[in-house]
Design a protein around this motif. Sequence first.
Motif, PDB file in Angstrom:
ATOM      1  N   VAL A  39      43.989  42.455  49.514  1.00 56.28           N
ATOM      2  CA  VAL A  39      44.920  43.558  49.760  1.00 56.28           C
ATOM      3  C   VAL A  39      44.945  44.496  48.564  1.00 56.28           C
ATOM      4  CG1 VAL A  39      47.362  44.146  49.986  1.00 56.28           C
ATOM      5  CG2 VAL A  39      46.352  42.416  51.482  1.00 56.28           C
ATOM      6  N   ALA A  40      44.910  43.939  47.352  1.00 55.72           N
ATOM      7  CA  ALA A  40      44.881  44.772  46.145  1.00 55.72           C
ATOM      8  C   ALA A  40      43.634  45.657  46.137  1.00 55.72           C
ATOM      9  CB  ALA A  40      44.918  43.890  44.903  1.00 55.72           C
ATOM     10  N   GLU A  41      42.490  45.100  46.572  1.00 53.76           N
ATOM     11  CA  GLU A  41      41.268  45.901  46.662  1.00 53.76           C
ATOM     12  C   GLU A  41      41.431  47.028  47.678  1.00 53.76           C
ATOM     13  OE1 GLU A  41      37.931  43.473  47.600  1.00 53.76           O
ATOM     14  OE2 GLU A  41      38.062  42.258  45.769  1.00 53.76           O
ATOM     15  N   PHE A  42      41.979  46.687  48.837  1.00 47.45           N
ATOM     16  CA  PHE A  42      42.166  47.694  49.876  1.00 47.45           C
ATOM     17  C   PHE A  42      43.071  48.828  49.399  1.00 47.45           C
ATOM     18  CE2 PHE A  42      41.598  44.230  53.380  1.00 47.45           C
ATOM     19  CZ  PHE A  42      40.221  44.329  53.272  1.00 47.45           C
ATOM     20  N   LEU A  43      44.141  48.465  48.713  1.00 46.17           N
ATOM     21  CA  LEU A  43      45.071  49.481  48.208  1.00 46.17           C
ATOM     22  C   LEU A  43      44.388  50.381  47.187  1.00 46.17           C
ATOM     23  CD1 LEU A  43      48.260  47.245  47.824  1.00 46.17           C
ATOM     24  CD2 LEU A  43      48.020  49.185  49.393  1.00 46.17           C
ATOM     25  N   GLU A  44      43.598  49.779  46.312  1.00 47.73           N
ATOM     26  CA  GLU A  44      42.915  50.562  45.286  1.00 47.73           C
ATOM     27  C   GLU A  44      41.885  51.504  45.901  1.00 47.73           C
ATOM     28  OE1 GLU A  44      40.233  49.863  41.229  1.00 47.73           O
ATOM     29  OE2 GLU A  44      41.153  48.160  42.254  1.00 47.73           O
ATOM     30  N   GLU A  45      41.243  51.067  46.957  1.00 48.53           N
ATOM     31  CA  GLU A  45      40.225  51.881  47.618  1.00 48.53           C
ATOM     32  C   GLU A  45      40.826  52.956  48.517  1.00 48.53           C
ATOM     33  OE1 GLU A  45      37.989  48.952  49.706  1.00 48.53           O
ATOM     34  OE2 GLU A  45      37.345  47.920  47.878  1.00 48.53           O
ATOM     35  N   GLY A  46      42.140  52.911  48.728  1.00 48.21           N
ATOM     36  CA  GLY A  46      42.775  53.863  49.628  1.00 48.21           C
ATOM     37  C   GLY A  46      42.575  53.518  51.093  1.00 48.21           C
ATOM     38  N   LEU A  47      42.084  52.317  51.370  1.00 48.81           N
ATOM     39  CA  LEU A  47      41.834  51.884  52.731  1.00 48.81           C
ATOM     40  C   LEU A  47      43.120  51.447  53.433  1.00 48.81           C
ATOM     41  CD1 LEU A  47      39.880  51.107  55.010  1.00 48.81           C
ATOM     42  CD2 LEU A  47      39.384  49.000  53.778  1.00 48.81           C
ATOM     43  N   VAL A  48      44.009  50.847  52.674  1.00 48.42           N
ATOM     44  CA  VAL A  48      45.277  50.342  53.201  1.00 48.42           C
ATOM     45  C   VAL A  48      46.407  50.995  52.417  1.00 48.42           C
ATOM     46  CG1 VAL A  48      46.737  48.260  53.276  1.00 48.42           C
ATOM     47  CG2 VAL A  48      44.384  48.171  54.108  1.00 48.42           C
ATOM     48  N   GLU A  49      47.550  51.174  53.066  1.00 43.26           N
ATOM     49  CA  GLU A  49      48.717  51.717  52.394  1.00 43.26           C
ATOM     50  C   GLU A  49      49.971  50.955  52.820  1.00 43.26           C
ATOM     51  OE1 GLU A  49      48.909  55.790  53.652  1.00 43.26           O
ATOM     52  OE2 GLU A  49      49.921  55.308  55.525  1.00 43.26           O
ATOM     53  N   GLU A  50      51.011  51.075  52.004  1.00 39.88           N
ATOM     54  CA  GLU A  50      52.282  50.432  52.345  1.00 39.88           C
ATOM     55  C   GLU A  50      52.988  51.242  53.424  1.00 39.88           C
ATOM     56  OE1 GLU A  50      54.452  49.945  48.724  1.00 39.88           O
ATOM     57  OE2 GLU A  50      53.089  48.415  47.927  1.00 39.88           O
ATOM     58  N   ALA A  51      53.647  50.516  54.334  1.00 36.50           N
ATOM     59  CA  ALA A  51      54.294  51.170  55.475  1.00 36.50           C
ATOM     60  C   ALA A  51      55.691  50.598  55.672  1.00 36.50           C
ATOM     61  CB  ALA A  51      53.453  50.988  56.725  1.00 36.50           C
ATOM     62  N   GLY A  52      56.517  50.678  54.639  1.00 33.94           N
ATOM     63  CA  GLY A  52      57.878  50.173  54.744  1.00 33.94           C
ATOM     64  C   GLY A  52      57.966  48.699  54.407  1.00 33.94           C
ATOM     65  N   SER A  53      59.107  48.104  54.717  1.00 33.75           N
ATOM     66  CA  SER A  53      59.335  46.698  54.393  1.00 33.75           C
ATOM     67  C   SER A  53      60.283  46.090  55.429  1.00 33.75           C
ATOM     68  CB  SER A  53      59.932  46.550  52.991  1.00 33.75           C
ATOM     69  OG  SER A  53      61.185  47.220  52.917  1.00 33.75           O
ATOM     70  N   VAL A  54      60.293  44.764  55.453  1.00 34.47           N
ATOM     71  CA  VAL A  54      61.202  44.020  56.328  1.00 34.47           C
ATOM     72  C   VAL A  54      61.898  42.950  55.505  1.00 34.47           C
ATOM     73  CG1 VAL A  54      59.898  44.400  58.445  1.00 34.47           C
ATOM     74  CG2 VAL A  54      59.329  42.451  57.005  1.00 34.47           C
ATOM     75  N   GLU A  55      63.081  42.576  55.944  1.00 33.72           N
ATOM     76  CA  GLU A  55      63.815  41.533  55.236  1.00 33.72           C
ATOM     77  C   GLU A  55      63.130  40.185  55.406  1.00 33.72           C
ATOM     78  OE1 GLU A  55      66.436  41.958  53.293  1.00 33.72           O
ATOM     79  OE2 GLU A  55      66.359  44.125  53.647  1.00 33.72           O
ATOM     80  N   SER A  56      63.177  39.380  54.356  1.00 37.57           N
ATOM     81  CA  SER A  56      62.622  38.030  54.415  1.00 37.57           C
ATOM     82  C   SER A  56      63.762  37.024  54.389  1.00 37.57           C
ATOM     83  CB  SER A  56      61.683  37.786  53.229  1.00 37.57           C
ATOM     84  OG  SER A  56      62.392  37.907  52.001  1.00 37.57           O
ATOM     85  N   ASP A  57      63.442  35.770  54.618  1.00 36.87           N
ATOM     86  CA  ASP A  57      64.457  34.718  54.643  1.00 36.87           C
ATOM     87  C   ASP A  57      64.860  34.337  53.219  1.00 36.87           C
ATOM     88  OD1 ASP A  57      64.285  34.680  57.383  1.00 36.87           O
ATOM     89  OD2 ASP A  57      62.748  33.124  57.407  1.00 36.87           O
ATOM     90  N   GLY A  58      65.869  34.993  52.717  1.00 35.24           N
ATOM     91  CA  GLY A  58      66.417  34.615  51.422  1.00 35.24           C
ATOM     92  C   GLY A  58      65.698  35.178  50.216  1.00 35.24           C
ATOM     93  N   GLY A  59      64.591  35.899  50.398  1.00 37.71           N
ATOM     94  CA  GLY A  59      63.861  36.446  49.263  1.00 37.71           C
ATOM     95  C   GLY A  59      63.861  37.955  49.258  1.00 37.71           C
ATOM     96  N   ARG A  60      62.944  38.503  48.487  1.00 34.02           N
ATOM     97  CA  ARG A  60      62.818  39.952  48.436  1.00 34.02           C
ATOM     98  C   ARG A  60      62.227  40.476  49.743  1.00 34.02           C
ATOM     99  NH1 ARG A  60      59.372  41.267  43.237  1.00 34.02           N
ATOM    100  NH2 ARG A  60      58.103  39.636  44.213  1.00 34.02           N
ATOM    101  N   PRO A  61      62.523  41.707  50.093  1.00 31.74           N
ATOM    102  CA  PRO A  61      61.928  42.284  51.305  1.00 31.74           C
ATOM    103  C   PRO A  61      60.400  42.235  51.222  1.00 31.74           C
ATOM    104  CG  PRO A  61      63.692  43.688  50.497  1.00 31.74           C
ATOM    105  CD  PRO A  61      63.466  42.642  49.441  1.00 31.74           C
TER     106      PRO A  61
END
Length: 407
Positions: A39-61
């Motif tokens: 995923v880090a490679e994809f983000l660096e290449e501009g192939l993938v991007e973040e698209a918001g977030s969702v709540e997790s069970d007791g942790g960070r989104p």
Amino acid sequence: MRRSNRAVLLSKIYLDGPLSRHELTQLTSLSPASVSTLVAEFLEEGLVEEAGSVESDGGRPRVLLRVAPSFGHVIGVDVGETRVTVELFDMSMAALAKADYPIEPNQLEPRVTVEHILEGITAVCAQAGVDESTVLGVGVAFPGVVDSGEDGLVHAQHLGWADGVPIGTMLRAGTRIPVHIDNGAKTLGQAEMWFGAGRGAQHAVIALVGSGVGAAVVADGASYRGSRSSAGEWGHTTLVYGGRRCRCGALGCLEAYVGAEGILDRYRDANGQGAPGIDEESAIGALIATADSSPTAREVLTQTVGYLGAGIATLINLFNPERIVLGGWAGTALGGRWLPEIRSAAAEHALKLPFAQTTITLCELGPDAVALGAATLPVARLLADGGLRPAAVAQSALVRGPRVRRS
């Protein structure tokens, strides 16, 4: 192995996303560390991007990931029998530009067709202000048997292309953009399986009814193509032994009864004159509009619904699909008005148990689904290559060199 892992992860993000890293780990056989690294490679290449977030069970989104729409562009071409349609899409398959080139009936010549496609590529890029270097590939859908070989031979007896025309070679001589060629029913099928009414099914048949008739067969989630990609010529299965002559030259083909040209020919024979309209689409529309007021139109269309249901029953008996999706411009028009009657006719001709296991529904992607499906051909290539651009794949092949067979 690395490219294979990239392909698995990228395909999951593209087809099922947006997804979080945690979901990707659960949905693939990859470890959390591998998912994070790729995923880090994809983000660096501009192939993938973040698209918001969702709540997790007791942790960070959890951050959701999707393929970046701006990573590149793809072009889909629908070579129909009355027009050539060229469309430009971003990676989210949002349509950005479109060019249409009408064709006179029975005038689909190979050279003119190639000229329209190449002109359309330039036109849609200019409309959207897109540099052709950002186009990852062009997918072209043809009405006929498309050989899976490198030359991209298209065999279409009804167009006079029975001996095969090397459309792939002709197009590649006119553009540096990678070209992918397939049958129109198969591109419609891929579009509906990825984004439309076939989504989620493992066993399905997507039926195209337009000027011609074809089908895309999906078994265990994969397209069934036969030995040389010609599987699915549903329109040229025999419906009536010794019946009406089909455009392919044979007698009694399903296409001669439910294809647009066959419907209009049968109406002309019964009525003494043709349906009004400037082309097949408008003539079929006029015929359907007068079904309640014209006994002749009603009789022809009632017969057509019966023939179509019998043809669908054949698909049910042969392939035992969980879903049949009726598409194509004529199929959508007929199904939009008479889908319950088509289902009833299929029930009369299909085996009882397979019919009970099948749902029959309309396509969801509209009249441009063939071009959209054609545009998925270069996307599928990108996914299979793990997100590497075509030039990078070619360079990688040169670096590796030919494989040496060891004894």
